[in-house]
Design a protein around this motif. Structure first.
Motif, PDB file in Angstrom:
ATOM      1  N   GLU A  34      -7.563  52.379  12.473  1.00 28.05           N
ATOM      2  CA  GLU A  34      -6.525  52.944  11.678  1.00 28.05           C
ATOM      3  C   GLU A  34      -5.329  52.801  12.353  1.00 28.05           C
ATOM      4  O   GLU A  34      -5.198  53.339  13.441  1.00 28.05           O
ATOM      5  CB  GLU A  34      -6.923  54.242  11.115  1.00 28.05           C
ATOM      6  CG  GLU A  34      -8.201  54.561  10.449  1.00 28.05           C
ATOM      7  CD  GLU A  34      -8.067  53.666   9.082  1.00 28.05           C
ATOM      8  OE1 GLU A  34      -7.069  53.675   8.448  1.00 28.05           O
ATOM      9  OE2 GLU A  34      -9.053  53.611   8.387  1.00 28.05           O
ATOM     10  N   ARG A  65     -13.341  45.939  10.429  1.00 29.50           N
ATOM     11  CA  ARG A  65     -13.528  46.874  11.273  1.00 29.50           C
ATOM     12  C   ARG A  65     -12.326  47.296  12.191  1.00 29.50           C
ATOM     13  O   ARG A  65     -12.347  47.239  13.605  1.00 29.50           O
ATOM     14  CB  ARG A  65     -14.640  46.677  12.206  1.00 29.50           C
ATOM     15  CG  ARG A  65     -16.024  46.659  11.215  1.00 29.50           C
ATOM     16  CD  ARG A  65     -17.298  46.338  12.001  1.00 29.50           C
ATOM     17  NE  ARG A  65     -18.501  46.254  11.121  1.00 29.50           N
ATOM     18  CZ  ARG A  65     -19.771  46.042  11.754  1.00 29.50           C
ATOM     19  NH1 ARG A  65     -19.937  45.751  12.771  1.00 29.50           N
ATOM     20  NH2 ARG A  65     -20.683  45.970  10.920  1.00 29.50           N
ATOM     21  N   GLU A  82     -11.310  48.111   6.826  1.00 23.40           N
ATOM     22  CA  GLU A  82     -12.726  48.400   6.920  1.00 23.40           C
ATOM     23  C   GLU A  82     -13.790  47.321   6.977  1.00 23.40           C
ATOM     24  O   GLU A  82     -14.584  47.343   7.913  1.00 23.40           O
ATOM     25  CB  GLU A  82     -13.143  49.380   5.775  1.00 23.40           C
ATOM     26  CG  GLU A  82     -14.414  49.983   5.921  1.00 23.40           C
ATOM     27  CD  GLU A  82     -15.112  50.679   4.637  1.00 23.40           C
ATOM     28  OE1 GLU A  82     -15.996  51.314   4.512  1.00 23.40           O
ATOM     29  OE2 GLU A  82     -13.989  50.990   3.672  1.00 23.40           O
ATOM     30  N   ALA A  83     -13.395  46.226   6.311  1.00 24.53           N
ATOM     31  CA  ALA A  83     -14.406  44.941   6.502  1.00 24.53           C
ATOM     32  C   ALA A  83     -14.282  44.475   7.826  1.00 24.53           C
ATOM     33  O   ALA A  83     -15.172  44.018   8.457  1.00 24.53           O
ATOM     34  CB  ALA A  83     -13.985  43.995   5.277  1.00 24.53           C
ATOM     35  N   SER A 138      -4.753  45.869   3.148  1.00 23.14           N
ATOM     36  CA  SER A 138      -5.382  46.772   2.262  1.00 23.14           C
ATOM     37  C   SER A 138      -6.568  47.527   3.182  1.00 23.14           C
ATOM     38  O   SER A 138      -7.094  47.114   4.111  1.00 23.14           O
ATOM     39  CB  SER A 138      -6.193  45.918   1.203  1.00 23.14           C
ATOM     40  OG  SER A 138      -6.925  45.419   1.561  1.00 23.14           O
ATOM     41  N   PRO A 139      -6.846  48.924   2.702  1.00 23.95           N
ATOM     42  CA  PRO A 139      -7.885  49.731   3.491  1.00 23.95           C
ATOM     43  C   PRO A 139      -9.123  49.010   3.279  1.00 23.95           C
ATOM     44  O   PRO A 139     -10.111  49.207   4.389  1.00 23.95           O
ATOM     45  CB  PRO A 139      -8.040  50.886   2.833  1.00 23.95           C
ATOM     46  CG  PRO A 139      -6.406  51.064   1.964  1.00 23.95           C
ATOM     47  CD  PRO A 139      -6.159  49.805   1.610  1.00 23.95           C
ATOM     48  N   LEU A 140      -9.459  48.423   2.208  1.00 27.59           N
ATOM     49  CA  LEU A 140     -10.776  47.555   2.107  1.00 27.59           C
ATOM     50  C   LEU A 140     -10.837  46.524   3.315  1.00 27.59           C
ATOM     51  O   LEU A 140     -11.937  46.287   3.712  1.00 27.59           O
ATOM     52  CB  LEU A 140     -11.062  47.077   0.878  1.00 27.59           C
ATOM     53  CG  LEU A 140     -11.218  48.310  -0.263  1.00 27.59           C
ATOM     54  CD1 LEU A 140     -11.174  47.326  -1.600  1.00 27.59           C
ATOM     55  CD2 LEU A 140     -12.283  48.730   0.032  1.00 27.59           C
ATOM     56  N   ALA A 141      -9.931  45.892   3.415  1.00 26.82           N
ATOM     57  CA  ALA A 141      -9.904  44.716   4.512  1.00 26.82           C
ATOM     58  C   ALA A 141     -10.109  45.199   5.878  1.00 26.82           C
ATOM     59  O   ALA A 141     -10.631  44.746   6.735  1.00 26.82           O
ATOM     60  CB  ALA A 141      -8.570  43.862   4.260  1.00 26.82           C
TER      61      ALA A 141
END
Length: 380
Positions: free
Chosen positions: A138, A135, A132-133, A127-130
Motif C-alpha cells: 500500500e 500484490r 491487490e492483484a 486502482s486498488p484492484l490492480a
C-alpha cells in the motif's frame, strides 16, 4: 644580176587548241570523284616532278549519284561497336544486417510495461484492484509530477521500441533495410527476430519464380512481324542491387526480354528453320547478361507461343495454305506417276501385252487420267 632573197619563216609552235587555253586560265586541274572529294594534281607532284612521292590515301566512301541509279563501288567497313554493359554502383553489394533474437525485443517490451505499472503505482493512480492483484504494498502516492511523467515516457518508449521491432522472417523472403536513404543490410533469417524499428524495411521475394509475359513484338529471319509469349525462370540473387539499383526489377526484367526479342530472330512453328533450342539459348544468354548487373539471375527464357502479327497473319495464312496445297499436289503427282510406271512395267515384263511407242504413250495417258480421277473421288 638580181638576187632573190628567200625568207624562211621560223617554226613557231601553234597553240594546241582549247586545252592550253583552259590550262592557262586555271592554275590547277582538279580530280573530282562521284561524291565531293577533290584532290589538286599539283599538290601530288609538288616536291619532285620527275619522281612523285606516293601519297597514302585512306579508303573513301563513294556515294551514289542522285537520280542516276549507280551503285557505290566501294564502302568502308564499319566495325560493330560492342554494347555497353549495364553499370551499377560497385559498392552496392548485399551484406547481412545486424538483428537480435526476438527474445530481446520481448524482454525490452515487457520491461517497458513493467516500468509503466511502477510509475502508476508511484504516482498513486493505480486502482486498488490492480494493486491487490499484483500484490503491491500500500502506498498513498506522490501524485503526477515531472518525475512520474519522465518515468512514464521512458517506460513507454522502451515498451514501444521493444515490441515495435519484433518481426517474423519467412523462408523465401528477405528484408532490405535502410536508414535515412542509406543501405544498412539484408535480413534473410527466419523465425522471430528484433529489427531496429527506425529502419525502413522493404520486402523482397527471393524464391525461384516463373514469369509468363504477354505477347511481345518480334520478327523472324526474314523480318516478318511476330507476336511471342515467353516463359522466364528467374530469381533475385542480390537483394541490394535488385531493390536499390533499379526502380523496379520486375519491370527492368520485362524490358530486357523485349530488347532481346528485338535482336534475336524467332522462327514460327512449322517453318524449315524453326529451332526452339537455339532461340532459347540466345534469349537466355542476352537477358542474363543484361539482368546480371542488377542482381537478377535468369535461368531460362523460352518462347512458349509464337504467332504472326495481326497485320500479316491473313497473308501468311494464305501463303501457308498455298504451300501445303502445292506440296500435296506434288505428292499426288509423284504417287500417280509411280503407279503408272509400275503398272506398265508389270504388263510388259510379264508378256501380257506387246506395245509399241504409240500404244505405250496412249496407255500411260489413260492410266494417268484414271488414277488421278480415282484419287480425286476418294479424296486422297
Amino acid at each position: 644580176m638580181s638576187t632573190t632573197t628567200s625568207h624562211t619563216p621560223s617554226s613557231t609552235p601553234e597553240p594546241e587548241g582549247p586545252a592550253e587555253t583552259t590550262t592557262a586560265s586555271r592554275p590547277a586541274r582538279l580530280i573530282q570523284n562521284e561524291a565531293t572529294t577533290e584532290i589538286p594534281v599539283h599538290l601530288l607532284f609538288r616536291d619532285d616532278p620527275d619522281h612523285p612521292a606516293p601519297v597514302p590515301l585512306g579508303p573513301a566512301v563513294v556515294g551514289r549519284r542522285q537520280g542516276t541509279g549507280e551503285q557505290p563501288r566501294f564502302r568502308r567497313p564499319v566495325p560493330a561497336e560492342p554494347r555497353p554493359a549495364p553499370q551499377v554502383d560497385p559498392d552496392l553489394v548485399e551484406r547481412p544486417a545486424r538483428v537480435l533474437p526476438g527474445s530481446a525485443g520481448v524482454l525490452a517490451g515487457t520491461c517497458g510495461m513493467a516500468g509503466c505499472l511502477a510509475a502508476s503505482w508511484w504516482a498513486g493512480v493505480l486502482s486498488p484492484l490492480a494493486v491487490e492483484a499484483l500484490r503491491l504494498p500500500e502506498y498513498a502516492g506522490a501524485g503526477l509530477g515531472p518525475a512520474q511523467w519522465a518515468a512514464y515516457a521512458g517506460a513507454g518508449a522502451l515498451s514501444l521500441f521493444g515490441f515495435g521491432g519484433l518481426a517474423r522472417g519467412r523462408t523465401g523472403r528477405a528484408w532490405v533495410l535502410g536508414l535515412f536513404g542509406r543501405y544498412r543490410g539484408t535480413v534473410r533469417r527466419t523465425g522471430l527476430m528484433w529489427v531496429n524499428p527506425l529502419l525502413l524495411r522493404r520486402r523482397v521475394d527471393v524464391r525461384l519464380r516463373h514469369w509468363r509475359g504477354e505477347p511481345m513484338p518480334a520478327a523472324d529471319g526474314n523480318g516478318v512481324a511476330l507476336r511471342v509469349v515467353v516463359l522466364v525462370v528467374w530469381r533475385v540473387r542480390d537483394t541490394a542491387r535488385a531493390t536499390l539499383g533499379v526502380e523496379d526489377h520486375e519491370t527492368y526484367l520485362r524490358e530486357c526480354v523485349e530488347a532481346a526479342l528485338a535482336r534475336v530472330p524467332v522462327e514460327p512453328p512449322g517453318s524449315a528453320r524453326a529451332s526452339v533450342d537455339s532461340a532459347t539459348d540466345a534469349l537466355t544468354r542476352l537477358v542474363a547478361a543484361d539482368a546480371g548487373p542488377v542482381g537478377l539471375e535468369v535461368f531460362s527464357v523460352q518462347p512458349v507461343r509464337v504467332e504472326y502479327a495481326p497485320e500479316v497473319a491473313p497473308a501468311m495464312h494464305r501463303r501457308r495454305i498455298a504451300a501445303l496445297d502445292a506440296q500435296h499436289r506434288s505428292s499426288v503427282l509423284t504417287s500417280v506417276v509411280d503407279s503408272v510406271e509400275d503398272t506398265v512395267t508389270r504388263l510388259t515384263m510379264r508378256g501380257l501385252v506387246e506395245l509399241d511407242d504409240y500404244e505405250r504413250k496412249a496407255l500411260v495417258k489413260d492410266l494417268t487420267v484414271a488414277f488421278c480421277a480415282g484419287r480425286g473421288e476418294t479424296g486422297q
